[in-house]
Design a protein around this motif. Structure first.
Motif, PDB file in Angstrom:
ATOM      1  N   LEU A   1      -6.517  15.204  -8.406  1.00  0.00           N
ATOM      2  CA  LEU A   1      -6.633  13.753  -8.510  1.00  0.00           C
ATOM      3  C   LEU A   1      -6.137  13.060  -7.249  1.00  0.00           C
ATOM      4  N   TRP A   2      -4.933  13.448  -6.753  1.00  0.00           N
ATOM      5  CA  TRP A   2      -4.421  12.740  -5.575  1.00  0.00           C
ATOM      6  C   TRP A   2      -5.247  13.061  -4.330  1.00  0.00           C
ATOM      7  N   SER A   3      -5.813  14.268  -4.236  1.00  0.00           N
ATOM      8  CA  SER A   3      -6.652  14.602  -3.084  1.00  0.00           C
ATOM      9  C   SER A   3      -7.951  13.800  -3.102  1.00  0.00           C
ATOM     10  N   LEU A   4      -8.610  13.731  -4.266  1.00  0.00           N
ATOM     11  CA  LEU A   4      -9.842  12.952  -4.367  1.00  0.00           C
ATOM     12  C   LEU A   4      -9.587  11.466  -4.120  1.00  0.00           C
ATOM     13  N   ALA A   5      -8.446  10.969  -4.625  1.00  0.00           N
ATOM     14  CA  ALA A   5      -8.122   9.560  -4.407  1.00  0.00           C
ATOM     15  C   ALA A   5      -7.891   9.280  -2.921  1.00  0.00           C
ATOM     16  N   THR A   6      -7.249  10.220  -2.226  1.00  0.00           N
ATOM     17  CA  THR A   6      -7.028  10.054  -0.781  1.00  0.00           C
ATOM     18  C   THR A   6      -8.358  10.063  -0.038  1.00  0.00           C
ATOM     19  N   ILE A   7      -9.220  11.009  -0.364  1.00  0.00           N
ATOM     20  CA  ILE A   7     -10.530  11.095   0.298  1.00  0.00           C
ATOM     21  C   ILE A   7     -11.345   9.831   0.036  1.00  0.00           C
ATOM     22  N   SER A   8     -11.227   9.286  -1.161  1.00  0.00           N
ATOM     23  CA  SER A   8     -12.013   8.088  -1.498  1.00  0.00           C
ATOM     24  C   SER A   8     -11.657   6.897  -0.618  1.00  0.00           C
ATOM     25  N   CYS A   9     -10.445   6.901  -0.049  1.00  0.00           N
ATOM     26  CA  CYS A   9     -10.035   5.793   0.825  1.00  0.00           C
ATOM     27  C   CYS A   9     -10.914   5.705   2.075  1.00  0.00           C
ATOM     28  N   MET A  10     -11.660   6.768   2.385  1.00  0.00           N
ATOM     29  CA  MET A  10     -12.565   6.734   3.533  1.00  0.00           C
ATOM     30  C   MET A  10     -13.641   5.669   3.378  1.00  0.00           C
ATOM     31  N   TRP A  11     -14.031   5.386   2.150  1.00  0.00           N
ATOM     32  CA  TRP A  11     -15.200   4.538   1.914  1.00  0.00           C
ATOM     33  C   TRP A  11     -14.859   3.163   1.347  1.00  0.00           C
ATOM     34  N   VAL A  12     -13.597   2.848   1.216  1.00  0.00           N
ATOM     35  CA  VAL A  12     -13.257   1.536   0.657  1.00  0.00           C
ATOM     36  C   VAL A  12     -13.580   0.445   1.671  1.00  0.00           C
TER      37      VAL A  12
ATOM     38  N   SER B   1     -12.574  -3.000   0.804  1.00  0.00           N
ATOM     39  CA  SER B   1     -11.788  -4.172   0.454  1.00  0.00           C
ATOM     40  C   SER B   1     -10.357  -3.745   0.145  1.00  0.00           C
ATOM     41  N   TYR B   2      -9.452  -4.704   0.282  1.00  0.00           N
ATOM     42  CA  TYR B   2      -8.028  -4.413   0.053  1.00  0.00           C
ATOM     43  C   TYR B   2      -7.767  -4.017  -1.399  1.00  0.00           C
ATOM     44  N   GLY B   3      -8.401  -4.707  -2.343  1.00  0.00           N
ATOM     45  CA  GLY B   3      -8.170  -4.406  -3.748  1.00  0.00           C
ATOM     46  C   GLY B   3      -8.559  -2.990  -4.120  1.00  0.00           C
ATOM     47  N   VAL B   4      -9.687  -2.534  -3.596  1.00  0.00           N
ATOM     48  CA  VAL B   4     -10.124  -1.167  -3.894  1.00  0.00           C
ATOM     49  C   VAL B   4      -9.193  -0.150  -3.231  1.00  0.00           C
ATOM     50  N   LEU B   5      -8.738  -0.456  -2.003  1.00  0.00           N
ATOM     51  CA  LEU B   5      -7.799   0.446  -1.333  1.00  0.00           C
ATOM     52  C   LEU B   5      -6.488   0.526  -2.110  1.00  0.00           C
ATOM     53  N   MET B   6      -6.020  -0.601  -2.611  1.00  0.00           N
ATOM     54  CA  MET B   6      -4.802  -0.609  -3.421  1.00  0.00           C
ATOM     55  C   MET B   6      -4.978   0.243  -4.684  1.00  0.00           C
TER      56      MET B   6
ATOM     57  N   THR C   1      -3.868   5.399  -7.483  1.00  0.00           N
ATOM     58  CA  THR C   1      -4.341   6.650  -8.078  1.00  0.00           C
ATOM     59  C   THR C   1      -3.728   7.855  -7.377  1.00  0.00           C
ATOM     60  N   VAL C   2      -3.497   7.747  -6.079  1.00  0.00           N
ATOM     61  CA  VAL C   2      -2.779   8.815  -5.363  1.00  0.00           C
ATOM     62  C   VAL C   2      -1.416   9.035  -6.021  1.00  0.00           C
ATOM     63  N   GLY C   3      -0.691   7.952  -6.275  1.00  0.00           N
ATOM     64  CA  GLY C   3       0.611   8.070  -6.921  1.00  0.00           C
ATOM     65  C   GLY C   3       0.520   8.611  -8.331  1.00  0.00           C
ATOM     66  N   LEU C   4      -0.513   8.199  -9.057  1.00  0.00           N
ATOM     67  CA  LEU C   4      -0.692   8.708 -10.415  1.00  0.00           C
ATOM     68  C   LEU C   4      -0.915  10.216 -10.393  1.00  0.00           C
ATOM     69  N   GLY C   5      -1.660  10.695  -9.394  1.00  0.00           N
ATOM     70  CA  GLY C   5      -1.868  12.127  -9.274  1.00  0.00           C
ATOM     71  C   GLY C   5      -0.591  12.865  -8.910  1.00  0.00           C
TER      72      GLY C   5
ATOM     73  N   LEU D   1       0.820  -1.215   0.000  1.00  0.00           N
ATOM     74  CA  LEU D   1       0.000   0.000   0.000  1.00  0.00           C
ATOM     75  C   LEU D   1       0.853   1.264   0.000  1.00  0.00           C
ATOM     76  N   VAL D   2       2.060   1.158   0.514  1.00  0.00           N
ATOM     77  CA  VAL D   2       3.010   2.280   0.447  1.00  0.00           C
ATOM     78  C   VAL D   2       3.754   2.250  -0.881  1.00  0.00           C
ATOM     79  N   SER D   3       4.230   1.066  -1.253  1.00  0.00           N
ATOM     80  CA  SER D   3       5.073   0.938  -2.444  1.00  0.00           C
ATOM     81  C   SER D   3       4.349   1.305  -3.727  1.00  0.00           C
ATOM     82  N   VAL D   4       3.052   0.995  -3.822  1.00  0.00           N
ATOM     83  CA  VAL D   4       2.331   1.223  -5.072  1.00  0.00           C
ATOM     84  C   VAL D   4       2.296   2.702  -5.434  1.00  0.00           C
TER      85      VAL D   4
END
Length: 435
Positions: A98-109, A111-116, A121-125, A64-67
């Motif tokens: 993009l990275w801010s929205l991706a971070t906020i979206s982690c509030m509602w995940v 499953s592990y796959g969706v969190l990954m 997407t945070v990194g892509l942003g 989750l950090v490395s990705v």
């Protein structure tokens, strides 16, 4: 008032549009850089909660950090190409949003796959933000001030890392680990709206041969490969810098979990204590960088020898800290190891700039960033997680500093060609004059 005057080049060594727009651009870009690293690092203090709630392995937690670093590395070049051709400000606004929205979206995940996927997407942003942001603020300020403002820009990453490690645990203890993502993600969106007020610099027309190389990602990648192969010094320094960052990223990512599991420190307090080690690393980067520069006076290759010895020293201290240090001294020993571990952060960038032709220094820096993200920052947390699953967290953190031996060996090899490459760089033409 002549409106065309606004588009004219400023006097030599002056602000692009004046002090006001320049300082506004700097403040806004620094603020976004801080939250960039807050959003990147916040998850490390949440490992105990994720492990308890979802039963994740340490390999999964490390991923989750490395990705984030993987997608930063892979996306940096396309983003930089787009920003150079279109708009720096618009690119930064899009990335930060993009990275801010991706971070906020982690509030509602749930499953592990969706969190990954959200973390990727945070990194892509974040991809390309360091290079694009640095180019923007450097263009706003006169040359005599660029060293200082760029140092402040990159130092803000350490501030963000400290805040991310610390805030994650504190917020999770009060409102739950999901809330931590929302609290740190929202400020980025607010800053994005303000960033639209930053003035961009005009897109610079390129010579036909350079323009041809930037028309496609494939040609740009080929250009980078040839630049990397142009000097042995650059290749070994990129390898050494990445190897040492494996140690740094593993330590910063897993220290909160180590304090929680081994010493029974509550996650919130573990994040605060780990943030102190990150702070020691920030100080070490500055002071060790000054020591390396001083060692190289009169004999430049001593810079690389000093870096090699500092890497070996960081390894010795960290192995002692995790394997043999008495409990009363252990945290102090870890902090000292963290101080020494960042010894290469500044010098590797300076050395790469010195051994590549002035015409391709930006490309050389981007190659170093690729190595550091993909083979350093991405590898460390994941590899430590794999070893932790196999051996346990303490043996894993004891073994990870051994990567410093690879770094030291690479710097010794680089020393053999450094002086010749540095002396000859201005006497040879820029590589790849034609595509």
């Amino acid at each position: 008032m002549d409106l065309n005057a606004l588009d004219q080049a400023p006097p030599p060594d002056d602000y692009l549009y004046g002090p006001g727009p320049a300082w506004f651009a700097l403040v806004m870009t620094l603020a976004l850089m801080i939250f960039d690293y807050v959003d990147r690092q916040v998850i490390v203090s949440l490992f105990p909660y994720l492990k308890a709630d979802w039963g994740l392995s340490d390999k999964q937690l490390g991923a989750l950090v490395s990705v984030v670093s993987v997608t930063v590395a892979l996306g940096a070049l396309p983003v930089a190409l787009f920003a150079d051709r279109v708009s720096r400000v618009k690119s930064i606004v899009a990335m930060a949003g993009l990275w801010s929205l991706a971070t906020i979206s982690c509030m509602w995940v749930r499953s592990y796959g969706v969190l990954m996927a959200a973390r990727a997407t945070v990194g892509l942003g974040e991809a390309g933000y360091g290079a694009v942001g640095a180019a923007l603020i450097a263009s706003h300020f006169p040359a005599r001030m660029r060293g200082a403002v760029l140092a402040a820009f990159f130092a803000s990453a350490s501030v963000g890392s400290v805040l991310g490690v610390m805030l994650g645990g504190l917020i999770a203890a009060r409102w739950g680990w999901q809330a931590a993502f929302g609290v740190v993600g929202v400020p980025g969106l607010l800053l994005v709206l303000l960033y639209l007020k930053v003035r961009d610099y005009p897109t610079v027309a390129l010579a036909p041969d350079m323009q041809a190389r930037r028309q496609s990602l494939g040609r740009a990648v080929l250009h980078i490969v040839r630049v990397l192969a142009h000097t042995r010094t650059m290749l070994w320094v990129c390898i050494g810098g990445a190897a040492q960052l494996i140690v740094v990223s593993a330590l910063w990512s897993w220290l909160p979990s180590f304090l929680n599991r081994v010493h029974g420190v509550a996650p919130a307090q573990a994040g605060v204590k780990a943030a102190l080690v990150v702070l020691c690393g920030a100080a070490g980067a500055v002071l060790c960088g000054a020591l390396v520069d001083r060692a190289g006076r009169g004999a430049p290759r001593r810079r690389l020898a000093t870096m090699a010895w500092l890497c070996v020293g960081s390894m010795a201290v960290l192995v002692f800290a995790f394997a043999w240090a008495p409990p009363a001294w252990q945290f102090a020993a870890i902090a000292l190891g963290g101080f020494l571990a960042t010894c290469t952060v500044g010098p590797v960038s300076a050395i790469v700039i010195e051994v590549v032709h002035p015409g391709v220094r930006a490309t050389g820096s981007s190659v170093l960033a690729l190595f550091q993200n993909l083979f350093g920052l991405a590898a460390g947390p994941f590899l430590a997680g794999v070893l932790s699953d196999a051996w346990g967290l303490v043996p894993a953190l004891t073994a990870m500093p051994l990567c410093s031996l690879l770094a030291a060996a690479a710097f010794v090899l680089a020393a053999g060609s450094y002086e010749a490459d540095k002396a000859g760089v201005l006497g040879r033409p820029a590589p790849l004059a034609t595509p």
